[in-house]
Design a protein around this motif. Structure first.
Motif, PDB file in Angstrom:
ATOM      1  N   ILE A  97       9.811  -7.374   9.738  1.00  0.00           N
ATOM      2  CA  ILE A  97       9.078  -7.406  10.357  1.00  0.00           C
ATOM      3  C   ILE A  97       8.500  -8.916  10.105  1.00  0.00           C
ATOM      4  CG2 ILE A  97       6.321  -6.949  10.701  1.00  0.00           C
ATOM      5  CD1 ILE A  97       7.158  -4.332  10.889  1.00  0.00           C
ATOM      6  N   ALA A  98       7.869  -9.333   8.970  1.00  0.00           N
ATOM      7  CA  ALA A  98       7.852 -10.943   8.552  1.00  0.00           C
ATOM      8  C   ALA A  98       8.893 -11.509   9.164  1.00  0.00           C
ATOM      9  CB  ALA A  98       7.965 -10.631   7.031  1.00  0.00           C
ATOM     10  N   ALA A  99      10.080 -11.714   9.002  1.00  0.00           N
ATOM     11  CA  ALA A  99      10.817 -12.047   9.378  1.00  0.00           C
ATOM     12  C   ALA A  99      10.861 -12.085  10.587  1.00  0.00           C
ATOM     13  CB  ALA A  99      12.359 -11.925   9.402  1.00  0.00           C
ATOM     14  N   LYS A 100      10.687 -11.438  11.651  1.00  0.00           N
ATOM     15  CA  LYS A 100      10.823 -11.313  13.281  1.00  0.00           C
ATOM     16  C   LYS A 100       9.461 -11.758  13.847  1.00  0.00           C
ATOM     17  CE  LYS A 100      10.489  -8.403  17.260  1.00  0.00           C
ATOM     18  NZ  LYS A 100       9.818  -6.819  16.818  1.00  0.00           N
ATOM     19  N   ASP A 101       8.270 -11.712  12.967  1.00  0.00           N
ATOM     20  CA  ASP A 101       7.190 -12.111  13.354  1.00  0.00           C
ATOM     21  C   ASP A 101       7.156 -13.625  13.074  1.00  0.00           C
ATOM     22  OD1 ASP A 101       7.272  -9.961  15.433  1.00  0.00           O
ATOM     23  OD2 ASP A 101       5.689  -9.052  14.238  1.00  0.00           O
ATOM     24  N   LYS A 102       7.578 -13.857  12.267  1.00  0.00           N
ATOM     25  CA  LYS A 102       7.193 -15.041  10.813  1.00  0.00           C
ATOM     26  C   LYS A 102       5.833 -15.280  10.677  1.00  0.00           C
ATOM     27  CE  LYS A 102      10.355 -17.853  14.238  1.00  0.00           C
ATOM     28  NZ  LYS A 102      11.169 -18.722  15.112  1.00  0.00           N
ATOM     29  N   LEU A 103       5.372 -14.576   9.582  1.00  0.00           N
ATOM     30  CA  LEU A 103       4.765 -14.165   9.318  1.00  0.00           C
ATOM     31  C   LEU A 103       4.185 -14.710   7.486  1.00  0.00           C
ATOM     32  CD1 LEU A 103       3.525 -10.466   9.688  1.00  0.00           C
ATOM     33  CD2 LEU A 103       2.538 -12.172  10.994  1.00  0.00           C
ATOM     34  N   THR A 104       3.248 -14.984   7.207  1.00  0.00           N
ATOM     35  CA  THR A 104       2.654 -15.616   5.826  1.00  0.00           C
ATOM     36  C   THR A 104       2.674 -13.857   4.705  1.00  0.00           C
ATOM     37  OG1 THR A 104       0.549 -15.642   6.116  1.00  0.00           O
ATOM     38  CG2 THR A 104       1.382 -17.441   6.579  1.00  0.00           C
ATOM     39  N   GLU A 105       2.769 -14.183   3.876  1.00  0.00           N
ATOM     40  CA  GLU A 105       2.782 -13.201   2.995  1.00  0.00           C
ATOM     41  C   GLU A 105       1.303 -12.382   3.338  1.00  0.00           C
ATOM     42  OE1 GLU A 105       3.041 -11.708  -1.983  1.00  0.00           O
ATOM     43  OE2 GLU A 105       4.152 -13.752  -0.481  1.00  0.00           O
ATOM     44  N   LEU A 106      -0.082 -13.447   3.677  1.00  0.00           N
ATOM     45  CA  LEU A 106      -1.391 -13.061   3.297  1.00  0.00           C
ATOM     46  C   LEU A 106      -0.692 -12.162   5.343  1.00  0.00           C
ATOM     47  CD1 LEU A 106      -4.269 -12.665   2.262  1.00  0.00           C
ATOM     48  CD2 LEU A 106      -4.791 -15.040   4.048  1.00  0.00           C
ATOM     49  N   GLN A 107      -0.979 -12.782   5.993  1.00  0.00           N
ATOM     50  CA  GLN A 107      -0.513 -11.752   7.169  1.00  0.00           C
ATOM     51  C   GLN A 107       0.052 -10.860   7.542  1.00  0.00           C
ATOM     52  OE1 GLN A 107       0.750 -15.756   9.321  1.00  0.00           O
ATOM     53  NE2 GLN A 107      -0.869 -15.087  10.433  1.00  0.00           N
ATOM     54  N   LEU A 108       0.957 -10.006   6.615  1.00  0.00           N
ATOM     55  CA  LEU A 108       2.079  -8.859   6.040  1.00  0.00           C
ATOM     56  C   LEU A 108       1.153  -8.388   5.126  1.00  0.00           C
ATOM     57  CD1 LEU A 108       4.526  -8.356   6.562  1.00  0.00           C
ATOM     58  CD2 LEU A 108       5.328  -8.805   4.519  1.00  0.00           C
ATOM     59  N   ARG A 109       0.413  -8.422   4.665  1.00  0.00           N
ATOM     60  CA  ARG A 109       0.205  -7.686   3.407  1.00  0.00           C
ATOM     61  C   ARG A 109      -1.810  -7.471   4.097  1.00  0.00           C
ATOM     62  NH1 ARG A 109      -0.487  -3.915   0.669  1.00  0.00           N
ATOM     63  NH2 ARG A 109      -1.907  -3.781  -1.409  1.00  0.00           N
ATOM     64  N   ALA A 110      -2.185  -8.131   5.173  1.00  0.00           N
ATOM     65  CA  ALA A 110      -3.291  -7.882   6.341  1.00  0.00           C
ATOM     66  C   ALA A 110      -1.993  -6.272   7.069  1.00  0.00           C
ATOM     67  CB  ALA A 110      -3.338  -8.739   6.772  1.00  0.00           C
ATOM     68  N   ARG A 111      -1.297  -6.619   7.468  1.00  0.00           N
ATOM     69  CA  ARG A 111      -0.481  -6.020   9.030  1.00  0.00           C
ATOM     70  C   ARG A 111      -0.150  -4.239   7.426  1.00  0.00           C
ATOM     71  NH1 ARG A 111       3.932  -6.926  12.829  1.00  0.00           N
ATOM     72  NH2 ARG A 111       2.138  -7.534  13.703  1.00  0.00           N
ATOM     73  N   GLN A 112      -0.093  -4.593   6.546  1.00  0.00           N
ATOM     74  CA  GLN A 112       0.542  -3.470   5.574  1.00  0.00           C
ATOM     75  C   GLN A 112      -0.874  -2.860   5.458  1.00  0.00           C
ATOM     76  OE1 GLN A 112       2.170  -5.286   2.277  1.00  0.00           O
ATOM     77  NE2 GLN A 112       4.331  -4.613   2.465  1.00  0.00           N
ATOM     78  N   LEU A 113      -1.692  -3.426   5.365  1.00  0.00           N
ATOM     79  CA  LEU A 113      -3.324  -2.636   4.443  1.00  0.00           C
ATOM     80  C   LEU A 113      -3.883  -2.010   6.078  1.00  0.00           C
ATOM     81  CD1 LEU A 113      -5.404  -5.292   2.550  1.00  0.00           C
ATOM     82  CD2 LEU A 113      -4.337  -3.275   1.666  1.00  0.00           C
ATOM     83  N   LEU A 114      -3.831  -3.134   7.221  1.00  0.00           N
ATOM     84  CA  LEU A 114      -3.995  -1.935   8.476  1.00  0.00           C
ATOM     85  C   LEU A 114      -3.653  -1.534   8.919  1.00  0.00           C
ATOM     86  CD1 LEU A 114      -4.924  -5.285  11.017  1.00  0.00           C
ATOM     87  CD2 LEU A 114      -6.320  -3.340  10.328  1.00  0.00           C
ATOM     88  N   ASP A 115      -1.949  -1.023   8.276  1.00  0.00           N
ATOM     89  CA  ASP A 115      -1.729   0.415   8.860  1.00  0.00           C
ATOM     90  C   ASP A 115      -1.920   1.815   7.951  1.00  0.00           C
ATOM     91  OD1 ASP A 115      -0.004  -0.878  10.894  1.00  0.00           O
ATOM     92  OD2 ASP A 115       2.221  -1.260   9.426  1.00  0.00           O
ATOM     93  N   GLN A 116      -2.155   0.855   6.706  1.00  0.00           N
ATOM     94  CA  GLN A 116      -2.785   2.313   6.058  1.00  0.00           C
ATOM     95  C   GLN A 116      -3.839   2.692   6.019  1.00  0.00           C
ATOM     96  OE1 GLN A 116      -2.194  -0.011   1.431  1.00  0.00           O
ATOM     97  NE2 GLN A 116      -0.447   0.534   1.836  1.00  0.00           N
ATOM     98  N   VAL A 117      -4.572   1.596   6.572  1.00  0.00           N
ATOM     99  CA  VAL A 117      -6.366   2.241   6.909  1.00  0.00           C
ATOM    100  C   VAL A 117      -5.406   3.561   8.253  1.00  0.00           C
ATOM    101  CG1 VAL A 117      -7.958   2.044   8.190  1.00  0.00           C
ATOM    102  CG2 VAL A 117      -7.784   0.512   5.940  1.00  0.00           C
ATOM    103  N   GLU A 118      -4.734   3.047   9.052  1.00  0.00           N
ATOM    104  CA  GLU A 118      -4.440   4.177  10.499  1.00  0.00           C
ATOM    105  C   GLU A 118      -3.992   5.421   9.304  1.00  0.00           C
ATOM    106  OE1 GLU A 118      -1.771   3.567  14.178  1.00  0.00           O
ATOM    107  OE2 GLU A 118      -2.216   1.680  13.392  1.00  0.00           O
ATOM    108  N   GLN A 119      -3.487   5.184   9.154  1.00  0.00           N
ATOM    109  CA  GLN A 119      -1.861   6.244   9.016  1.00  0.00           C
ATOM    110  C   GLN A 119      -4.094   7.118   7.879  1.00  0.00           C
ATOM    111  OE1 GLN A 119       0.515   6.603   9.465  1.00  0.00           O
ATOM    112  NE2 GLN A 119       0.544   8.755   8.125  1.00  0.00           N
ATOM    113  N   ILE A 120      -4.527   6.598   6.703  1.00  0.00           N
ATOM    114  CA  ILE A 120      -5.539   7.474   6.280  1.00  0.00           C
ATOM    115  C   ILE A 120      -6.762   7.614   7.604  1.00  0.00           C
ATOM    116  CG2 ILE A 120      -7.464   6.924   4.829  1.00  0.00           C
ATOM    117  CD1 ILE A 120      -6.307   5.223   3.551  1.00  0.00           C
ATOM    118  N   GLN A 121      -6.347   7.241   8.782  1.00  0.00           N
ATOM    119  CA  GLN A 121      -7.771   8.043  10.173  1.00  0.00           C
ATOM    120  C   GLN A 121      -6.573   8.595  10.385  1.00  0.00           C
ATOM    121  OE1 GLN A 121      -8.288   4.609  11.950  1.00  0.00           O
ATOM    122  NE2 GLN A 121     -10.503   3.812  11.143  1.00  0.00           N
ATOM    123  N   LYS A 122      -5.531   8.505  10.418  1.00  0.00           N
ATOM    124  CA  LYS A 122      -4.440   9.982  10.997  1.00  0.00           C
ATOM    125  C   LYS A 122      -4.957  11.379  10.145  1.00  0.00           C
ATOM    126  CE  LYS A 122      -1.730   7.298  14.281  1.00  0.00           C
ATOM    127  NZ  LYS A 122      -0.125   7.080  13.866  1.00  0.00           N
TER     128      LYS A 122
END
Length: 177
Positions: A97-122
């Motif tokens: 995903i990082a290579a495809k969307d050209k994300l920085t490490e901080l943006q990638l970590r933010a996306r991971q955290l958002l996905d984890q929050v979404e999983q916790i909500q589910k």
């Protein structure tokens, strides 16, 4: 989201070991949700990857059917199926995903955290759903037990009244009272 990877191996009688299966061998993958509705039903090869998303919480059935009954060489043989299932946030390949969307490490970590929050909500929503079902079952059982004990008490009282009247009439008939 659920991702399943599988591969099959066919038993070789001569070498007495499992070998990679022939390309003609296929697998039919069928997935049913907790209500019994078919979510996925497809034919794949001897190795494959299937993906499905279900909006119904609960236990799903994943059935892998081999078309080996049509193969004459498989008569009396054995088939080994390696199955790897990834559920939820584990299905995301973050370096890809990082290579495809050209994300920085901080943006990638933010996306991971958002996905984890979404999983916790589910997961919380699913636990609330299970708690609600359990509460409804408990209340229903408690109500049935209450009515059963009331019915038993009424039957016991009626039986006692009937016995007293019957004994009273018996003693009056025998002129003991």
């Amino acid at each position: 989201m659920v991702i399943g990877n599988y591969r099959t191996q066919l038993w070789d009688k001569q070498s007495e070991s499992f070998l990679p299966s022939t390309p003609g061998l296929g697998m039919h993958v069928e997935v049913k949700d907790p209500d019994g509705k078919v979510v996925l039903s497809r034919q794949y090869g001897s190795e494959g990857r299937f993906t499905f998303t279900s909006h119904t919480p609960g236990e799903h059935q994943i059935c892998l059917h081999s078309n080996s009954t049509r193969m004459a060489l498989f008569a009396g043989g054995k088939l080994r199926v390696h199955l790897d299932i990834q559920v939820g946030e584990h299905t995301n390949n973050y370096p890809e995903i990082a290579a495809k969307d050209k994300l920085t490490e901080l943006q990638l970590r933010a996306r991971q955290l958002l996905d984890q929050v979404e999983q916790i909500q589910k997961e919380q929503n699913y636990q609330r759903y299970r708690e609600e079902r359990f509460r409804m079952t408990s209340e229903s059982t408690n109500q049935r037990v209450l009515w059963w004990s009331i019915a038993q008490t009424i039957i016991l009282i009626l039986t006692g009244v009937w016995q007293m009247r019957h004994l009273k009439s018996f003693f009056e008939a025998k002129k003991l009272v």
